[in-house]
Design a protein around this motif. Structure first.
Motif, PDB file in Angstrom:
ATOM      1  N   LEU A  49     -25.227 -20.134  29.328  1.00  0.00           N
ATOM      2  CA  LEU A  49     -26.042 -20.229  28.112  1.00  0.00           C
ATOM      3  C   LEU A  49     -25.504 -21.290  27.160  1.00  0.00           C
ATOM      4  CD1 LEU A  49     -26.974 -16.523  27.401  1.00  0.00           C
ATOM      5  CD2 LEU A  49     -28.333 -18.328  28.432  1.00  0.00           C
TER       6      LEU A  49
ATOM      7  N   LEU B  44     -31.963 -19.329  20.473  1.00  0.00           N
ATOM      8  CA  LEU B  44     -31.045 -18.851  21.518  1.00  0.00           C
ATOM      9  C   LEU B  44     -29.647 -18.654  20.944  1.00  0.00           C
ATOM     10  CD1 LEU B  44     -31.812 -20.810  24.799  1.00  0.00           C
ATOM     11  CD2 LEU B  44     -31.749 -18.346  24.486  1.00  0.00           C
TER      12      LEU B  44
ATOM     13  N   LEU C 134     -29.464 -15.615  18.783  1.00  0.00           N
ATOM     14  CA  LEU C 134     -29.547 -14.364  19.546  1.00  0.00           C
ATOM     15  C   LEU C 134     -28.246 -14.070  20.270  1.00  0.00           C
ATOM     16  CD1 LEU C 134     -31.552 -12.164  20.400  1.00  0.00           C
ATOM     17  CD2 LEU C 134     -31.969 -13.508  22.450  1.00  0.00           C
TER      18      LEU C 134
ATOM     19  N   PRO D  68     -23.684  -9.716  23.293  1.00  0.00           N
ATOM     20  CA  PRO D  68     -24.036  -9.908  24.704  1.00  0.00           C
ATOM     21  C   PRO D  68     -25.390  -9.284  25.030  1.00  0.00           C
ATOM     22  CG  PRO D  68     -22.518  -8.096  24.482  1.00  0.00           C
ATOM     23  CD  PRO D  68     -22.713  -8.654  23.106  1.00  0.00           C
ATOM     24  N   ALA D  69     -25.860  -9.583  26.233  1.00  0.00           N
ATOM     25  CA  ALA D  69     -27.122  -9.004  26.681  1.00  0.00           C
ATOM     26  C   ALA D  69     -26.972  -7.501  26.828  1.00  0.00           C
ATOM     27  CB  ALA D  69     -27.532  -9.629  28.006  1.00  0.00           C
ATOM     28  N   GLY D  70     -28.099  -6.786  26.767  1.00  0.00           N
ATOM     29  CA  GLY D  70     -28.050  -5.338  26.901  1.00  0.00           C
ATOM     30  C   GLY D  70     -29.438  -4.805  27.175  1.00  0.00           C
TER      31      GLY D  70
ATOM     32  N   SER E  10     -33.043  -2.934  26.059  1.00  0.00           N
ATOM     33  CA  SER E  10     -33.931  -3.133  24.913  1.00  0.00           C
ATOM     34  C   SER E  10     -33.581  -2.165  23.792  1.00  0.00           C
ATOM     35  CB  SER E  10     -35.378  -2.892  25.336  1.00  0.00           C
ATOM     36  OG  SER E  10     -35.668  -3.618  26.487  1.00  0.00           O
ATOM     37  N   PRO E  11     -33.635  -2.610  22.569  1.00  0.00           N
ATOM     38  CA  PRO E  11     -33.279  -1.727  21.455  1.00  0.00           C
ATOM     39  C   PRO E  11     -34.423  -0.787  21.091  1.00  0.00           C
ATOM     40  CG  PRO E  11     -33.712  -3.916  20.654  1.00  0.00           C
ATOM     41  CD  PRO E  11     -33.884  -3.971  22.124  1.00  0.00           C
TER      42      PRO E  11
ATOM     43  N   ALA F  34     -28.798  -4.176  23.255  1.00  0.00           N
ATOM     44  CA  ALA F  34     -28.508  -5.475  22.652  1.00  0.00           C
ATOM     45  C   ALA F  34     -28.689  -5.316  21.142  1.00  0.00           C
ATOM     46  CB  ALA F  34     -29.459  -6.521  23.186  1.00  0.00           C
TER      47      ALA F  34
ATOM     48  N   GLN G 141     -32.290 -10.237  16.886  1.00  0.00           N
ATOM     49  CA  GLN G 141     -33.624 -10.307  17.492  1.00  0.00           C
ATOM     50  C   GLN G 141     -34.693 -10.366  16.420  1.00  0.00           C
ATOM     51  OE1 GLN G 141     -34.461  -7.425  20.463  1.00  0.00           O
ATOM     52  NE2 GLN G 141     -32.426  -7.543  21.373  1.00  0.00           N
TER      53      GLN G 141
ATOM     54  N   LEU H 225     -35.515 -16.010  29.126  1.00  0.00           N
ATOM     55  CA  LEU H 225     -34.107 -15.721  28.797  1.00  0.00           C
ATOM     56  C   LEU H 225     -34.026 -14.561  27.811  1.00  0.00           C
ATOM     57  CD1 LEU H 225     -32.067 -19.019  28.357  1.00  0.00           C
ATOM     58  CD2 LEU H 225     -31.755 -17.189  30.018  1.00  0.00           C
ATOM     59  N   PHE H 226     -34.990 -14.516  26.872  1.00  0.00           N
ATOM     60  CA  PHE H 226     -35.010 -13.409  25.912  1.00  0.00           C
ATOM     61  C   PHE H 226     -35.190 -12.084  26.642  1.00  0.00           C
ATOM     62  CE2 PHE H 226     -36.782 -16.352  22.388  1.00  0.00           C
ATOM     63  CZ  PHE H 226     -35.502 -16.793  22.106  1.00  0.00           C
TER      64      PHE H 226
ATOM     65  N   HIS I 115     -32.098 -11.031  28.175  1.00  0.00           N
ATOM     66  CA  HIS I 115     -31.091 -10.643  27.191  1.00  0.00           C
ATOM     67  C   HIS I 115     -31.340  -9.252  26.638  1.00  0.00           C
ATOM     68  CE1 HIS I 115     -27.810 -11.876  24.555  1.00  0.00           C
ATOM     69  NE2 HIS I 115     -28.382 -11.146  23.626  1.00  0.00           N
TER      70      HIS I 115
ATOM     71  N   ALA J  37     -34.422  -8.440  24.863  1.00  0.00           N
ATOM     72  CA  ALA J  37     -35.150  -8.579  23.607  1.00  0.00           C
ATOM     73  C   ALA J  37     -36.641  -8.686  23.900  1.00  0.00           C
ATOM     74  CB  ALA J  37     -34.661  -9.810  22.848  1.00  0.00           C
TER      75      ALA J  37
END
Lengths: 128, 945
Positions: free
Chosen positions: A8, A44, A47, A52-54, A56-57, A68, A73, B626-627, B630, B632
């Motif tokens: 990234l 990007l 964010l 880190p990635a995770g 969905s909230p 994440a 976001q 990419l989102f 990640h 999102a």
């Protein structure tokens, strides 16, 4: 411990580089393209720098520890829409420039050029 | 006190309106305000001479320490007496001085009262910032009054005064702020009671003194005062003799009790004051214009006042108050007599008239009294002050040089007092005047001057009364012997010095021709001022030429270089890269990254605009993917929708532009290689920054708190909750940006046709064509049957009609609208929300436009896009009200739950309406873009063909 994601990093750096290069061109349309790319890069960066990635909230679908971070976001979401609004504004600008000049180029500021060519001595009449 | 101040400004605002009816009597009406101030001060005098004070204050923003505080004490009472007393006399004088048909009488009367009010506020203010505001108000009044005649000379003099006093006033402001911060209070009374100490205070004091020096025309800032003499004589008498120029002296007097012991204070004030006194006196002796002579005399006397108040001892302060009052009275009186002489003889030159004393004995008498006070002759007030001044410096521990300077300055003062009388009234054998014409009776003009002159005499005969007032101020200075202001203190050294002064001064008069011819020249402050201005101009041009080259790419290069150079260097010096690197979270990121990078690079090298737009879209979709990876989904949804819309909008504009990028007409100021190198460096910097930033977190994210409060706010989608509830105020600002962008697009494109294609020359022509254009657009749009879709005449904007597209539109558009409503409603619980919903609805309209053309758009959305945006902003902003009215925070959401028949259990979260507002703004934005970049551009294309 948070890990840094090299892929990234390269993507964001690359997008920024191309965006900045386009921004330095004379063509208005290329500048708009550069602006859009810089917007991608910034979103990007925002964010991923947030965490880190995770998962969905969404409550109930994932444990809070796996999620994440939602705050970047939310920020990036409004940024995406604003980038859209501003991009259309820039498009309208370059369209108008085309309509008037039949060129879509960044012109040099005529007034500034005139000042640059001005005599060393300002008019005496202004100073008394 | 507040009422007094308000009455000044109220009167100032109203007198110009009655001036036409009242004529010169306006000035008498205007005099009511200062007269009221004088009477009020008279009643309160007893209170302040006994050491008390009258205060009033008005809380403005107490949380910020902003009070409008006023305080009337002994020093203020002396100043009020001067300001209001001389003000009344000068205004009455004005009512006789000006011709009936003098232009701008009302304006002048209003300005004079406003000035009196500002001056009153200045001396009463008990807050540093209020003092500064009134300070600058007096400057502005002075500027307007000096420029009253509006000719070239007046304008230059006015600008000169304004630049010098406000320019140094800015230094003073910095000083005041430093002082206020150091003392932790801006209340002057509190500050004087406990003066702060330390380095910043020394700096502050010097800065404040600079401002005071400029205001009171001290060397080297004195040049503006003689130049200001182009103003009408009553203005000179009031502003530039009695009132405004005393502001600097007043400030020094006000601060001296607390700060006279600061190291820089005495050397600075004493040296500047003495040099000013001598310089002004010397130049006054060589001046051959009555008003300028008096102005230079004023400069000289202000120097003396600086020395007296700045010395910071009791006797000197006593002398200061006496001289302050004396100077106000005699200088105003002398100016008024000069004005009368000017009116009667038509000249203010010293050698312009001869023998006026015989023809106007009354005026001459007043002038003699006033000049005698200036020269320091007994039994006038000027003598009392001078005697005290000598006394002060004879005994206290100051260098003998100061005393010598004051004596020398006083000798010069006697000299130019005589010179004034001789010049205005004396017989001059060489001056030939026409046969003496009978002079009109001017009692109304002589009386004010005589009043002031007699006041000098009266106060001089009552030194005890003056002493009581002066002592009330001067007693704050500790120590010093018990000196009393008096006419006769015995055969003291001070008395002998006075005698020497008067004798030497009188001896100067016979030497006048030698003095006028003497080669001793002092530098002309006016020349310094002009040179400074010219230097500034030159510097501005040079800097502008270097920095503002007028080329956008150059500016950007500078900005980007700075970005790379400063934080970039910091980044490198930060040290090694973090050890916790990994290649990717999932391999998908690598593939998407490659896609994005390839597409971006393609945008940069593409030669055709269309190719570039498609590649740009590819990069955007890659970012959206990419989102998703990640975690999102909301963000990804918005990104997908925006990317699609953007692609369409680009096409709308591209259809009017040539397919390929044009060859640049101007050579780019930054070479391609240079731009590429800079861009590469930027990319490396951002990448490095990215790696460090991701590992820089030390504290848990604030989002943890949001998770806890999500249930309470009645939702599960945390991103949406942040947008519409937790950080709703931010979001409101962001949708406002959208509204502004939409307005910008509309104004750029919808007005574009006017004045561009049609002739610029004939507005009627373009107006006509504009009307025709509207007629063409509206009726046909009305003709289009509302009930049926895609029935509007004319084809789609991009290419021929397509059955496939039309059929797809009929199916997809209703579905998309339902989807958008779902996204809006579901946003609280799952992926969606106002932004996504609005974008989907916008896409539905885009589809109808693309399939049916511009009339189809009008039929699909028969509202003005701006109204939709406005409604959306209104709804969103309105959501601030319930929480606020309920006594809680603005934008606080509440959950309403009810069990209804049929529908069952229904839950309504009030922040849904906020989301609805966002939805409307986004829909409006898309509609506005369609109208402008879609329909309008399409029509212009049609007309152009």
């Amino acid at each position: 411990m948070t890990l840094s994601n090299v892929t990234l990093a390269v993507v964001v750096g690359g997008v920024y580089a191309v965006g900045a290069y386009l921004l330095l061109q004379r063509s208005l349309m290329r500048i708009v393209f550069g602006f859009v790319l810089l917007g991608h890069g910034a979103n990007l960066l925002l964010l991923v720098a947030g965490g880190p990635a995770g998962r969905s909230p969404l409550l109930g679908e994932a444990a809070p520890a796996e999620m994440a971070d939602p705050l970047p976001q939310a920020m990036a979401l409004t940024a995406v829409v604003i980038t859209f609004g501003v991009t259309t504004f820039l498009l309208a600008l370059s369209y108008r420039s085309w309509l008037i000049h039949r060129r879509d180029e960044v012109q040099d500021d005529v007034e500034d050029r005139r000042i640059a060519r001005r005599e060393e001595h300002p008019g005496e009449e202004e100073v008394r | 006190m507040l009422v007094l101040l308000l009455s000044h400004f109220g009167l100032a605002a109203s007198v110009p309106f009655v001036a036409r009816r009242l004529g010169r009597a306006t000035f008498v009406l205007a005099a009511a305000a200062p007269a009221a101030a004088l009477v009020w001060a008279g009643f309160r005098l007893a209170e302040v001479v006994s050491g008390g004070s009258v205060t009033a204050s008005l809380a403005w923003a107490p949380q910020l320490g902003l009070w409008f505080a006023l305080r009337f004490d002994a020093l203020a009472s002396a100043m009020v007496a001067l300001v209001a007393g001389v003000g009344v006399v000068v205004l009455v004088y004005c009512s006789r001085y000006f011709e009936r048909d003098e232009p701008g009488l009302g304006r002048m009367a209003g300005l004079l009262v406003a000035f009196a009010g500002a001056m009153l506020g200045l001396v009463l203010a008990d807050h540093l910032l209020a003092l500064y505001v009134f300070w600058e108000l007096t400057t502005v009044c002075s500027f307007l009054l000096i420029g009253h005649r509006r000719d070239e000379e007046s304008r230059h003099a006015a600008v000169h005064a304004l630049l010098v006093t406000t320019g140094l006033g800015l230094f003073m402001l910095v000083g005041l702020v430093l002082l206020g911060q150091a003392a932790d209070t801006y209340r002057i009374s509190a500050l004087l009671a406990e003066p702060p100490e330390g380095g910043p205070v020394s700096v502050a004091v010097v800065l404040i003194l600079l401002g005071a020096f400029a205001k009171s025309a001290q060397v080297p800032f004195h040049g503006w005062l003689p130049a200001a003499m182009v103003a009408p004589t009553p203005v000179s008498a009031y502003l530039h003799a009695a009132a405004m120029v005393q502001a600097g002296v007043y400030l020094v007097a006000r601060l001296a009790p607390a700060f006279a012991d600061v190291a820089a204070w005495r050397p600075l004030v004493l040296s500047v004051g003495l040099v000013t006194m001598l310089q002004g006196g010397w130049r006054a002796l060589r001046e051959d214009d009555l008003k300028r002579l008096l102005a230079l005399g004023t400069v000289s006397q202000l120097g003396l006042l600086m020395v007296l108040f700045g010395a910071g001892s009791r006797t000197a302060a006593l002398a200061g108050v006496a001289v302050l009052l004396a100077h106000g009275l005699f200088k105003a009186a002398l100016f008024l007599t000069a004005g009368v002489a000017d009116r009667q003889t038509g000249t203010t030159r010293l050698d312009g008239s001869t023998g006026l004393w015989r023809r106007m004995p009354g005026l001459f008498g007043a002038a003699v009294l006033a000049a005698a006070s200036m020269a320091g002759l007994p039994p006038l007030l000027g003598y009392v002050g001078k005697e005290a001044a000598y006394e002060a410096f004879l005994h206290e521990g100051v260098p003998a040089l100061v005393l010598a300077g004051i004596v020398a300055g006083s000798i010069l003062t006697v000299g130019y007092s005589v010179r004034y009388l001789w010049g205005a009234f004396g017989g001059k054998p060489h001056t030939l005047t026409a046969a003496p014409v009978p002079l009109p009776r001017v009692l109304g003009l002589v009386a004010p001057a005589a009043t002031l002159a007699l006041a000098s005499l009266g106060l001089g005969l009552l030194p005890g009364e003056v002493h009581v007032l002066a002592a009330a101020y001067a007693d704050v200075f500790a120590g010093g012997e018990e000196y009393h202001l008096a006419l006769w203190s015995g055969w003291t050294p001070a008395f002998l010095l006075s005698a020497v002064t008067i004798a030497a001064g009188l001896a100067l008069h016979p030497l006048r021709q030698w003095i006028e011819g003497a080669v001793v020249r002092v530098p002309d402050a006016g020349a310094v001022y002009r040179a400074t201005l010219r230097g500034l101009d030159l510097a501005a041009v040079t800097v502008t030429r270097r920095i503002q080259v007028g080329s956008l790419p150059v500016y950007l290069t500078v900005i980007l270089t700075t970005l790379v150079a400063t934080p970039g260097v910091a980044l490198v010096s930060h040290g090694a890269l973090p050890s916790t690197l990994r290649l990717w979270d999932t391999p998908v990121q690598l593939m998407l990254g490659l896609l994005i990078l390839t597409a971006s690079a393609g945008v940069a090298v593409a030669r055709r605009r269309f190719t570039a737009v498609l590649l740009l879209g590819a990069a955007g979709y890659g970012v959206a993917a990419l989102f998703v990876v990640h975690g999102a989904p909301d963000l990804a949804l918005a990104q997908f929708l925006v990317e699609t819309l953007l692609l369409v909008v680009f096409l709308f504009v591209l259809r009017r532009l040539p397919p390929r990028f044009l060859e640049a007409r101007q050579r780019p100021p930054v070479s391609h290689a240079g731009a590429a190198a800079l861009a590469g460096l930027l990319g490396v910097f951002v990448g490095g920054f990215f790696l460090l930033a991701a590992t820089a977190r030390r504290w848990p994210s604030v989002s943890a708190g949001y998770l806890d409060r999500a249930r309470e706010a009645g939702g599960t989608n945390i991103v949406n909750l942040i947008l519409v509830d937790f950080r709703a105020l931010d979001t409101l600002g962001e949708v406002s940006v959208l509204a502004v962008a939409a307005t910008g697009v509309a104004s750029l494109v919808l007005v574009a046709w006017r004045g561009v294609g049609g002739g610029d020359g004939d507005p009627a022509m373009t107006e006509e064509s504009e009307k025709r254009r509207r007629r063409r657009l509206t009726p046909r749009a009305r003709e289009a049957p509302r009930r049926r879709w895609l029935a509007a005449p004319y084809g789609p904007p991009l290419g021929p009609r397509s059955v496939l597209l039309e059929a797809a539109t009929r199916i997809v558009v209703p579905t998309a609208l339902v989807l958008s409503a779902y996204l809006l409603l579901a946003g609280h619980e799952r992926t969606g929300g106002g932004f996504a919903g609005g974008l989907v609805a916008g896409m539905a309209f885009v589809l109808r436009y693309v399939a049916g053309g511009r009339y189809e758009l009008t039929a699909a959305a028969p509202v003005r896009p701006a109204s939709v945006i406005g409604l959306g902003l209104f709804v969103a902003a309105g959501m601030a009200v319930p929480g606020w009215v309920g006594g809680g925070e603005i934008f606080a959401g509440t959950v309403l739950e009810a069990t209804l028949p049929v529908l069952g259990h229904v839950k309504l979260v009030t922040s849904f309406f906020f989301d609805l507002g966002i939805y409307l703004v986004v829909v409006g934005l898309v509609l506005e873009i369609l109208t402008a970049l879609g329909a309008q551009v399409e029509e212009e294309g049609g007309l152009a063909q």
